[in-house]
Structures are given as C-alpha cells and as structure tokens.
Scaffold this motif. Structure first.
Motif, PDB file in Angstrom:
ATOM      1  N   UNK A   1       0.808  -1.212   0.000  1.00  0.00           N
ATOM      2  CA  UNK A   1       0.000   0.000   0.000  1.00  0.00           C
ATOM      3  C   UNK A   1       0.844   1.265   0.000  1.00  0.00           C
ATOM      4  N   UNK A   2       0.298   2.277  -0.644  1.00  0.00           N
ATOM      5  CA  UNK A   2       0.858   3.627  -0.597  1.00  0.00           C
ATOM      6  C   UNK A   2       0.814   4.125   0.845  1.00  0.00           C
ATOM      7  N   UNK A   3       1.755   4.965   1.219  1.00  0.00           N
ATOM      8  CA  UNK A   3       1.734   5.558   2.549  1.00  0.00           C
ATOM      9  C   UNK A   3       0.458   6.385   2.741  1.00  0.00           C
ATOM     10  N   UNK A   4       0.027   6.512   3.972  1.00  0.00           N
ATOM     11  CA  UNK A   4      -1.168   7.287   4.293  1.00  0.00           C
ATOM     12  C   UNK A   4      -0.860   8.779   4.158  1.00  0.00           C
ATOM     13  N   UNK A   5      -1.625   9.459   3.303  1.00  0.00           N
ATOM     14  CA  UNK A   5      -1.499  10.908   3.165  1.00  0.00           C
ATOM     15  C   UNK A   5      -2.386  11.603   4.188  1.00  0.00           C
TER      16      UNK A   5
ATOM     17  N   UNK B   1       6.160   4.774  -0.224  1.00  0.00           N
ATOM     18  CA  UNK B   1       5.927   4.122   1.058  1.00  0.00           C
ATOM     19  C   UNK B   1       7.277   3.982   1.757  1.00  0.00           C
ATOM     20  N   UNK B   2       7.234   3.827   3.050  1.00  0.00           N
ATOM     21  CA  UNK B   2       8.454   3.573   3.811  1.00  0.00           C
ATOM     22  C   UNK B   2       8.458   2.108   4.227  1.00  0.00           C
ATOM     23  N   UNK B   3       8.447   1.244   3.211  1.00  0.00           N
ATOM     24  CA  UNK B   3       8.409  -0.200   3.415  1.00  0.00           C
ATOM     25  C   UNK B   3       9.780  -0.709   3.816  1.00  0.00           C
ATOM     26  N   UNK B   4       9.808  -1.514   4.851  1.00  0.00           N
ATOM     27  CA  UNK B   4      11.040  -2.192   5.255  1.00  0.00           C
ATOM     28  C   UNK B   4      10.999  -3.591   4.653  1.00  0.00           C
TER      29      UNK B   4
ATOM     30  N   UNK C   1      12.699   8.164  -0.732  1.00  0.00           N
ATOM     31  CA  UNK C   1      11.786   9.236  -1.148  1.00  0.00           C
ATOM     32  C   UNK C   1      11.814  10.371  -0.132  1.00  0.00           C
ATOM     33  N   UNK C   2      12.594  11.403  -0.418  1.00  0.00           N
ATOM     34  CA  UNK C   2      12.909  12.387   0.625  1.00  0.00           C
ATOM     35  C   UNK C   2      11.850  13.463   0.810  1.00  0.00           C
TER      36      UNK C   2
ATOM     37  N   UNK D   1       3.312  12.817   2.630  1.00  0.00           N
ATOM     38  CA  UNK D   1       2.987  11.793   3.627  1.00  0.00           C
ATOM     39  C   UNK D   1       4.129  11.486   4.578  1.00  0.00           C
ATOM     40  N   UNK D   2       5.200  12.283   4.552  1.00  0.00           N
ATOM     41  CA  UNK D   2       6.324  11.961   5.432  1.00  0.00           C
ATOM     42  C   UNK D   2       6.910  13.216   6.056  1.00  0.00           C
TER      43      UNK D   2
END
Length: 216
Positions: free
Chosen positions: A108-112, A136-139, A150-151, A155-156
C-alpha cells in the motif's frame, strides 16, 4: 554478481544497467521519455502520475516489441491490450527482469490523510542490493545495500525518514522523489540526513539528473 550502474532521471525515476541490459523504475509524467531509450524492462510501483505515465509506456512498448513491464494489479489494468508483456505482481513475488532478480515488498501507498483513499504500491528489491520503495516507507525484511529514499512527499516528515533509514540500515541512501524541492529544501534535507544530522547508518547522496553511479 556484476556491478550495476544507477542513473537518476529527475524526481522518482531511475534506470539500472548491467551487462548491457536496462531496467527502468517508475518513468512517470515528470520523467524525460529518454529514460526509456534502450529499456528492456520497466517496473512501476504505483499509479500516481509522477511514477506512471500510460501514454509514455504504451509509446515505449510500441517502439520496443521486447519491452516487458511488471507492476501492481491496478496499474496493469490500465495497460490493458499489451497482453503478456505486462505482469501484475504483489508482495512476496519474485521474478527476473532483463537479467535482474527482483523481489516484491509492500502492498500500500503511505497514508497521506485518513480522508484520502489509499492505493496499491509495491516496492522492488533488485539483485538483493538496491531497493525502490515507491511512495511508502516499506522495510523489505532483507538486507539492503542501496536504498532509494523518497525524501520529499506529503505523507512523510524528516523524522520519518531518519527512522526509516535507521530501520532499513543500508550502506548508501540515494535521494529520489525530490522533484518539488528547491535548493534551500535540498540543502535542508542533506543537513538532516547527512553527516551533520542526528545520525543514520548510511552515506546520504543526491544525484543530479542524468548522473550515473556504480552500485555493487
């Protein structure tokens, strides 16, 4: 394992080259179409315009009959008509593309914002060496030598990025998803993620567009 060459093409798109084969990740609407010249395979993380351009991909597929595309099921539906040249993949899948070994991580895409519907997003780990997480910040749950980070996104925060790099623990982190940053923003992020910041276990780099570096 042969060394691969990483080239950044603006915002979120990169091209990997190894043994004369070219793999392009996320050639979107902000990407110079030249990124796809000579491409043998394309990976698309999700459907947002800055990562995916249906028009550009269909044009590239018409120009190169051998071009293959791997992406999530949502994007694959939008490429209807290309038949077996498009393969839908999801978390846990593994495949080979243009001589590169790929595993898929995340869903999933990160939550905005809670009021903004989430869309599918997959990350790609290439040759057990380089990871592109998309939005996304997937590990990935596997060692990562080179992280495409993705800097800058809605959403971050920089704190999220610091914690993410610490958790993934790559040797090198290369900035992507930075097309909306001006020089001031770029310098600010370098201050937090580089040697002057609070500390991450990676060397932080920002490649200028069309600039290449060797990855091993």
């Amino acid at each position: 394992m042969p060394v691969m060459e990483l080239t950044k093409f603006g915002h979120a798109c990169v091209r990997l080259e190894k043994d004369g084969r070219r793999l392009v990740i996320d050639p979107g609407g902000l990407t110079d179409p030249g990124a796809l010249e000579g491409a043998d395979a394309v990976l698309v993380t999700h459907e947002h315009f800055d990562h995916f351009s249906e028009e550009v991909l269909r044009r590239a597929a018409a120009a190169r009959p051998g071009l293959r595309i791997w992406t999530n099921s949502s994007v694959a539906k939008r490429l209807d008509g290309l038949g077996a040249r498009v393969t839908a993949v999801g978390e846990g899948d593994a495949f080979s593309a243009a001589g590169f070994d790929i595993t898929v991580h995340g869903a999933w895409h990160a939550v905005i914002h809670p009021d903004v519907p989430r869309i599918p997003n997959v990350g790609f780990l290439v040759d057990e060496a380089l990871f592109h997480p998309g939005d996304a910040l997937t590990v990935p749950g596997a060692p990562v030598g080179t992280l495409l980070l993705p800097v800058h996104a809605p959403w971050s925060t920089v704190g999220d990025l610091i914690d993410y790099v610490r958790e993934v623990a790559p040797r090198d982190a290369y900035a992507v998803h930075d097309g909306a940053l001006n020089d001031i923003g770029t310098t600010m992020f370098e201050g937090f993620l580089g040697e002057r910041g609070p500390g991450v276990p990676a060397r932080y780099h920002r490649l200028a567009p069309d600039t290449s570096v060797r990855i091993d």
